[in-house]
Scaffold this active site. Sequence first.
Site, short mmCIF file in Angstrom:
data_model
loop_
_atom_site.label_atom_id
_atom_site.label_comp_id
_atom_site.label_asym_id
_atom_site.label_seq_id
_atom_site.Cartn_x
_atom_site.Cartn_y
_atom_site.Cartn_z
CG ASP A 24 -1.58 1.26 1.51
OD1 ASP A 24 -2.25 1.73 0.58
OD2 ASP A 24 -1.47 1.80 2.63
CG ASP A 77 -1.55 7.76 0.15
OD1 ASP A 77 -0.67 8.62 0.08
OD2 ASP A 77 -2.29 7.47 -0.80
C1 XBP Z 1 -5.15 6.33 0.38
C2 XBP Z 1 -6.29 7.08 -0.17
C3 XBP Z 1 -6.07 8.19 -1.10
C4 XBP Z 1 -5.26 9.38 -0.57
C5 XBP Z 1 -5.40 10.56 -1.50
O1 XBP Z 1 -4.83 5.30 -0.48
O2 XBP Z 1 -7.41 6.77 0.15
O3 XBP Z 1 -7.33 8.65 -1.46
O4 XBP Z 1 -5.73 9.79 0.69
O5 XBP Z 1 -5.05 10.23 -2.80
P1 XBP Z 1 -3.80 4.08 -0.10
P2 XBP Z 1 -5.99 10.62 -4.05
O6 XBP Z 1 -3.61 4.00 1.39
O7 XBP Z 1 -4.46 2.88 -0.69
O8 XBP Z 1 -2.49 4.39 -0.81
O9 XBP Z 1 -6.39 12.03 -3.84
O10 XBP Z 1 -5.11 10.44 -5.25
O11 XBP Z 1 -7.15 9.66 -4.03
MG MG Z 2 -2.91 3.23 3.38
#
Ligand code: XBP
Ligand code: MG
Length: 259
Positions: A8, A10
């Site tokens: 993953d 973020d």
């Molecule tokens: C995390 C998310 C994303 C980010 C923002 O995704 O939900 O929406 O907060 O990015 P993960 P975007 O943990 O799966 O990486 O604005 O591009 O959606």
């Molecule tokens: Mg995440």
Amino acid sequence: MLKALLWDVDGTLAETERDGHRVAFNHAFAALGLPWRWDEARYGELLRITGGRERLLHDMAARSDAPALTDERLALARRLHAVKNEAYARIVDSGSIALREGVLPILRDSRERGLRLGIVTTTSAANVQALLAAHLGPRWRQWFDVVVCGEDTAHKKPHPEAYLRALAGLKLAANEALAIEDSPGGAAAAREAQVPLVVTRSAYFADDPIDGAVAIGPGLHQRAGWRPEARARSGTGGAVELDDLIDWHSRMELVSCGS
Ligand code: XBP
Ligand code: MG
């Protein structure tokens, strides 16, 4: 046998949310002349909605000063999201968002030992590009055998589609991979796709109940605090190592936390 690590982005590769995406959303509100701001607490609530555009639409639904018409809301969310992603790339390029400690040694070790790597995220491709180019260099894509981003699926996490796509791309069975996630939504996506899961807690999801992981701990930077314990130490450092991930994957003891 473990053949691939599926990361993953973020919260897992880097703490991108509070000082990255949140700040960039607020910049976009200001840039478009909107009085809206997301403070740290409100953003923590909104993180339950995966996807930046989806998050904006969810927030607008509760605002009396948001456009009344659905089409206008969609157009505003699209515009805000584009401005936000540009701002996010600038923040990441400035070097102010580090990879989480413990991540890079495991990525390097995996490459050296022939374990395949994948990215499985609901964030936009542009954000993945910005973050990984900043930390792994312009040829970052060569580190990964598969990259699944928000645009690649019809359904974002907690739906399992992103994981199913990654497995198909790698031509692997679910139990030949290991997902590394930080959030309940990400964990649910991996579980639903039957991919064994390690949870590395992040700032916004430090105490959320998460079930059905093969290991849960406070971060890859430290061996202390993991359940089951990290026991496969081969180096001398204090961080979780690739051998610990391999060991947890082979043991497949399911643990729950915080429930
Ligand atoms: C995390 C998310 C994303 C980010 C923002 O995704 O939900 O929406 O907060 O990015 P993960 P975007 O943990 O799966 O990486 O604005 O591009 O959606
Ligand atoms: Mg995440």
